[in-house]
Design an enzyme around this catalytic site. Sequence first.
Site, PDB file in Angstrom:
ATOM      1  N   HIS A 375       0.820  -1.218   0.000  1.00  0.00           N
ATOM      2  CA  HIS A 375       0.000   0.000   0.000  1.00  0.00           C
ATOM      3  C   HIS A 375       0.852   1.266   0.000  1.00  0.00           C
ATOM      4  CE1 HIS A 375      -3.696   2.098   0.122  1.00  0.00           C
ATOM      5  NE2 HIS A 375      -4.409   1.191   0.774  1.00  0.00           N
ATOM      6  N   ASP A 379      -2.331   2.104  -4.370  1.00  0.00           N
ATOM      7  CA  ASP A 379      -3.560   2.323  -3.616  1.00  0.00           C
ATOM      8  C   ASP A 379      -4.557   1.201  -3.891  1.00  0.00           C
ATOM      9  OD1 ASP A 379      -2.653   4.679  -2.447  1.00  0.00           O
ATOM     10  OD2 ASP A 379      -3.328   5.894  -4.141  1.00  0.00           O
TER      11      ASP A 379
END
Length: 411
Positions: A375, A379
């Site tokens: 992450h 995204d």
Amino acid sequence: MANQVLLPQMGISEESAVVGEFYVKTGDAVKAGDRLFSIETGKSVFDVESEFEGVVLGFLCEEGDELPIKAPVMVIGQEGESFSAPQAAPKEDKVPEVTEAKPEIETAEMPVVSEHFANAGKKLSSPRARALAGKAGVDPALAQPTGAEGLIVERDVKRMLDTGVPEAAPAVIAVEDQDIPLTMMRKTIAKTMYQSLQSMAQLTHTASFDATELLAYRKQCKSQEQTKGITLGDMVLYAVSHMLKAFPEMNAHFLDDKIRRFGGVHLAVAVDIPIGLVVPVIRNADQLSLRQISEEMKRLAEACRNGSIAPELLTGGTFTVSNLGNLGVEHFTPIINPPQVGILGVNTVTLRPRRADNGTVSFYDCMTLSLTYDHRAVDGAPASRFLQALCKNLESFTSLLNDNAAGGADV
């Protein structure tokens, strides 16, 4: 003049290796290209060949010793020639302490592992020992191990065949506790996986698709000689490799102060071998046909299992696929192989109900995919779009093949 045979460096990140089995003894004549000994690194087991011609004058270490790269292992020279052994450096502790310090990010591949690949309590044997035992029709585990850290090597099987194969021990109710020493590969896997989880913001998404068309195409492949070896796993590899260029954020490395996106797809694929898990790389997979990917995957897997894999084929992956579907796994959370930013877990096919618009319920073949991504670099929305597009392409696999064939690709 006597020549020292040095411990070779089999990977850019390797600092030491364990000397495995010696294939020669003092006084043996050797020529360039002859096998001298095996070594175990954090990635695999490799055979070391001679660069010299002459006679084995002596050894500077023992089987099972862990030596730094470029340390002298043995001496080859002319018969009757003398040599002096160098002063041995003190050995380092074989079990380095694992700290929570952030690891240095390298571009070299490191193995990816899942819990079921652990070999605790099981006698391990070298590829050559298994091959010899297979030819003789015996279980290599019946041999008494003399290799490094309890490894059964080829000479152990030879000795067993010469002295007589013992009967397998009968099953007992009570089993003594065992302490299994960690091999160098297991230490590397443990360290890498721990550092991966400590240094990344890893998140896993799982999605499913209707595998009816995929299974039908697999059946069609089995009916033709030139394509009968193609598997469901090969089809997933093909779809992933031909989609990653459309999702460059997934085909990347996270390098602390920058993200490196790659123009080509070098697909790393987890392969289970008796001593652990290795991750060979299919170079430029996005340029290969389905049949070429299938053939290259089989070649790499066989090289991993028999110990002949070249070290450079275990590095440089841009994305990894780990397939546990053939073991019946319905969902798992694969761990990213740093510095990559993503890994795809392939799960088994299950039967799932589906309700039609008119209310009737039918069953279909369902396959699930588990995508773990970093992450910090990717995204949730773009990662989900990649997984969604991958499922769609696998659900309509023949359309994907036809689209690529229209562009000149050979199925």
